[in-house]
Write a protein that holds these residues in place. Structure first.
Motif, PDB file in Angstrom:
ATOM      1  N   ARG A   1      -9.370 -20.888  -3.671  1.00  0.00           N
ATOM      2  CA  ARG A   1      -8.736 -20.782  -2.350  1.00  0.00           C
ATOM      3  C   ARG A   1      -9.567 -19.956  -1.386  1.00  0.00           C
ATOM      4  N   HIS A   2     -10.289 -18.962  -1.915  1.00  0.00           N
ATOM      5  CA  HIS A   2     -11.086 -18.042  -1.091  1.00  0.00           C
ATOM      6  C   HIS A   2     -12.540 -18.119  -1.572  1.00  0.00           C
ATOM      7  N   PRO A   3     -13.287 -19.137  -1.146  1.00  0.00           N
ATOM      8  CA  PRO A   3     -14.589 -19.437  -1.756  1.00  0.00           C
ATOM      9  C   PRO A   3     -15.669 -18.381  -1.542  1.00  0.00           C
ATOM     10  N   HIS A   4     -15.440 -17.409  -0.652  1.00  0.00           N
ATOM     11  CA  HIS A   4     -16.436 -16.350  -0.483  1.00  0.00           C
ATOM     12  C   HIS A   4     -16.349 -15.304  -1.599  1.00  0.00           C
ATOM     13  N   LEU A   5     -15.274 -15.332  -2.372  1.00  0.00           N
ATOM     14  CA  LEU A   5     -15.070 -14.323  -3.410  1.00  0.00           C
ATOM     15  C   LEU A   5     -15.857 -14.639  -4.678  1.00  0.00           C
ATOM     16  N   ARG A   6     -16.216 -13.590  -5.371  1.00  0.00           N
ATOM     17  CA  ARG A   6     -16.646 -13.666  -6.757  1.00  0.00           C
ATOM     18  C   ARG A   6     -15.596 -12.908  -7.581  1.00  0.00           C
ATOM     19  N   ALA A   7     -15.598 -13.119  -8.890  1.00  0.00           N
ATOM     20  CA  ALA A   7     -14.566 -12.488  -9.710  1.00  0.00           C
ATOM     21  C   ALA A   7     -15.111 -12.108 -11.075  1.00  0.00           C
ATOM     22  N   THR A   8     -14.441 -11.130 -11.681  1.00  0.00           N
ATOM     23  CA  THR A   8     -14.689 -10.713 -13.057  1.00  0.00           C
ATOM     24  C   THR A   8     -13.347 -10.679 -13.773  1.00  0.00           C
ATOM     25  N   VAL A   9     -13.301 -11.228 -14.963  1.00  0.00           N
ATOM     26  CA  VAL A   9     -12.099 -11.176 -15.790  1.00  0.00           C
ATOM     27  C   VAL A   9     -12.328 -10.129 -16.871  1.00  0.00           C
ATOM     28  N   LEU A  10     -11.442  -9.130 -16.913  1.00  0.00           N
ATOM     29  CA  LEU A  10     -11.528  -8.080 -17.929  1.00  0.00           C
ATOM     30  C   LEU A  10     -10.613  -8.460 -19.086  1.00  0.00           C
ATOM     31  N   GLU A  11     -11.191  -8.661 -20.254  1.00  0.00           N
ATOM     32  CA  GLU A  11     -10.417  -9.057 -21.432  1.00  0.00           C
ATOM     33  C   GLU A  11     -11.010  -8.455 -22.690  1.00  0.00           C
ATOM     34  N   LYS A  12     -10.169  -8.337 -23.715  1.00  0.00           N
ATOM     35  CA  LYS A  12     -10.618  -7.837 -25.008  1.00  0.00           C
ATOM     36  C   LYS A  12     -10.775  -9.002 -25.974  1.00  0.00           C
ATOM     37  N   SER A  13     -11.404  -8.731 -27.093  1.00  0.00           N
ATOM     38  CA  SER A  13     -11.595  -9.741 -28.137  1.00  0.00           C
ATOM     39  C   SER A  13     -10.261  -9.986 -28.855  1.00  0.00           C
ATOM     40  N   PRO A  14      -9.968 -11.234 -29.238  1.00  0.00           N
ATOM     41  CA  PRO A  14     -10.790 -12.439 -29.147  1.00  0.00           C
ATOM     42  C   PRO A  14     -10.570 -13.258 -27.879  1.00  0.00           C
ATOM     43  N   VAL A  15      -9.738 -12.754 -26.953  1.00  0.00           N
ATOM     44  CA  VAL A  15      -9.407 -13.555 -25.766  1.00  0.00           C
ATOM     45  C   VAL A  15     -10.630 -13.756 -24.884  1.00  0.00           C
ATOM     46  N   ASP A  16     -11.554 -12.804 -24.870  1.00  0.00           N
ATOM     47  CA  ASP A  16     -12.737 -12.938 -24.009  1.00  0.00           C
ATOM     48  C   ASP A  16     -13.512 -14.214 -24.306  1.00  0.00           C
ATOM     49  N   ARG A  17     -13.564 -14.630 -25.567  1.00  0.00           N
ATOM     50  CA  ARG A  17     -14.287 -15.852 -25.914  1.00  0.00           C
ATOM     51  C   ARG A  17     -13.548 -17.095 -25.402  1.00  0.00           C
TER      52      ARG A  17
ATOM     53  N   THR B   1      -7.945 -28.322 -15.702  1.00  0.00           N
ATOM     54  CA  THR B   1      -7.986 -28.328 -14.249  1.00  0.00           C
ATOM     55  C   THR B   1      -9.403 -28.149 -13.741  1.00  0.00           C
ATOM     56  N   ASN B   2      -9.667 -28.669 -12.554  1.00  0.00           N
ATOM     57  CA  ASN B   2     -10.938 -28.452 -11.888  1.00  0.00           C
ATOM     58  C   ASN B   2     -10.675 -27.766 -10.556  1.00  0.00           C
ATOM     59  N   PRO B   3     -11.729 -27.345  -9.810  1.00  0.00           N
ATOM     60  CA  PRO B   3     -11.498 -26.625  -8.558  1.00  0.00           C
ATOM     61  C   PRO B   3     -10.599 -27.368  -7.580  1.00  0.00           C
ATOM     62  N   LEU B   4     -10.714 -28.689  -7.510  1.00  0.00           N
ATOM     63  CA  LEU B   4      -9.885 -29.455  -6.587  1.00  0.00           C
ATOM     64  C   LEU B   4      -8.417 -29.348  -6.963  1.00  0.00           C
ATOM     65  N   ASP B   5      -8.096 -29.423  -8.267  1.00  0.00           N
ATOM     66  CA  ASP B   5      -6.712 -29.315  -8.719  1.00  0.00           C
ATOM     67  C   ASP B   5      -6.072 -28.011  -8.254  1.00  0.00           C
ATOM     68  N   LEU B   6      -6.843 -26.940  -8.216  1.00  0.00           N
ATOM     69  CA  LEU B   6      -6.311 -25.634  -7.873  1.00  0.00           C
ATOM     70  C   LEU B   6      -6.105 -25.449  -6.378  1.00  0.00           C
ATOM     71  N   LEU B   7      -6.427 -26.456  -5.591  1.00  0.00           N
ATOM     72  CA  LEU B   7      -6.136 -26.446  -4.160  1.00  0.00           C
ATOM     73  C   LEU B   7      -5.010 -27.407  -3.814  1.00  0.00           C
ATOM     74  N   GLN B   8      -4.443 -28.035  -4.822  1.00  0.00           N
ATOM     75  CA  GLN B   8      -3.375 -29.001  -4.609  1.00  0.00           C
ATOM     76  C   GLN B   8      -2.080 -28.519  -5.248  1.00  0.00           C
ATOM     77  N   SER B   9      -0.983 -29.119  -4.833  1.00  0.00           N
ATOM     78  CA  SER B   9       0.329 -28.791  -5.395  1.00  0.00           C
ATOM     79  C   SER B   9       0.999 -30.056  -5.895  1.00  0.00           C
ATOM     80  N   PRO B  10       1.839 -29.954  -6.921  1.00  0.00           N
ATOM     81  CA  PRO B  10       2.563 -31.134  -7.383  1.00  0.00           C
ATOM     82  C   PRO B  10       3.594 -31.570  -6.335  1.00  0.00           C
TER      83      PRO B  10
END
Length: 345
Positions: A198-214, A2-11
């Motif tokens: 959907r909310h382009p002013h936001l930044r984000a952090t994903v918290l994950e452990k190894s090996p999923v972080d990679r 998926t790309n950013p445009l896909d995530l603003l669309q619905s099937p």
């Protein structure tokens, strides 16, 4: 990918009916265990009404899986609930009690030795999760996620599901006064990506452990979000949550853990959020009186078997949020039998 445009669309079409086949895989097995291994309906016919502690004590069951089983049977219209006590519905009394001339228990007995049924019986007795997919040489889910091959397979499975669920969640969130999302145990990053898209002013952090972080890092780059979303390596139970975030997201996370660990995570979230910070619980939730909906109760049978958790009810999560110190709890449905609870510090 998926790309950013896909995530603003619905099937055009709604895949909920397809999701339900996968989510509900274990429901028939749990019904079979109740009929064939526990003799539950015949026992209850002789001992009704009975509450959860009485059922657990009499049939040697652990509370968490027994609660899941009873919720499923109620959602199937096989049990009635009144003042916390269970009794048989007319349907169950006529067709699932051994003394009835219309008893169809033997029809289920013929499939009761399937590996999943045997594993479910053990889970009901011990409360401990079975190996993933009842594989003899497999591991229970949390341990399997520490291996590269399983982590890749499972993360891919959750990612393709999230391409539909994530945008639906994002449209339900009011984020205009917030600036940084922490996606706790965010896996493939699909929910963080959908919310940031959907909310382009936001930044984000994903918290994950190894090996999923990679895996997360790779998918962020492929989706084109690496400049807006980062990955923080850590164990959600052991390591502190990053402090710079004013939204905490638990998407399909709490259902993997028992009540004590859920409460621990919510208390950690409250401690790390700034005043006015928001916690978002996205999941499949049982209704407040624990009588359904059936697709969620069926999904809970799967979670009961392969994890330490279950599908919690809307009321259970609301109570845990308030007990942790959150306020202003609000509930809304999203899509495909999922829903979201939002609360604030």
């Amino acid at each position: 990918m998926t790309n950013p445009l896909d995530l603003l669309q619905s099937p055009v079409t709604d895949p909920t009916s397809i999701y339900r086949y996968r989510d509900g895989l274990y429901a028939a097995d749990l019904l079979t265990v109740a009929i064939s291994h526990l003799g539950f309906f015949t026992w209850l016919n002789d001992n009704q009404p009975a509450d959860l502690p009485t059922i657990c004590r009499s049939l040697d069951l652990r509370e968490r899986p027994a609660d899941v089983m009873l919720t499923l049977l109620a959602a199937m219209d096989l049990l009635k609930i009144q003042h916390g006590a269970f009794s048989l519905s007319d349907l169950a009394r006529e067709h699932l009690v051994k003394s009835s001339p219309w008893n169809i228990g033997p029809y289920f007995d013929s499939t009761s030795e399937r590996p999943v049924c045997r594993d479910m019986l053990t889970v009901l007795r011990t409360g401990k999760p079975a190996n993933w997919a009842s594989l003899k040489d497999g591991k229970e889910w949390a341990k399997a996620m520490e291996t590269e091959a399983f982590a890749n397979q499972f993360t891919a499975a959750m990612d393709c599901r999230g391409v539909y669920l994530g945008p639906a969640l994002a449209t339900r969130l009011e984020c205009s006064k917030h600036h940084h999302l922490l996606d706790i145990a965010g896996g493939s990053c699909i929910y963080a990506c959908a919310i940031v898209a959907r909310h382009p002013h936001l930044r984000a952090t994903v918290l994950e452990k190894s090996p999923v972080d990679r895996i997360t890092q790779k998918l962020l780059a492929e989706r084109g979000f690496a400049d807006r979303i980062s990955v923080h390596l850590g164990d959600i139970f052991v390591d502190p949550f990053p402090r710079a975030c004013d939204i905490h997201l638990f998407s399909n996370v709490l259902h993997d853990w028992d009540t004590d660990r859920v409460e621990h995570l919510l208390r950690k979230s409250l401690a790390a959020l700034p005043p006015g910070g928001m916690v978002v619980i996205h999941d499949a939730h049982i209704n407040a009186d624990k009588t359904g909906p059936l697709p969620v109760a069926a999904y809970s049978a799967l979670l009961m078997t392969i994890t330490e958790g279950k599908c919690y009810s809307e009321k259970e999560i609301s109570d845990l949020l308030r007990r942790a110190g959150f306020s202003g709890v609000a509930f809304s449905c999203t899509t495909a039998d999922r829903s979201v609870l939002v609360a604030r510090k």
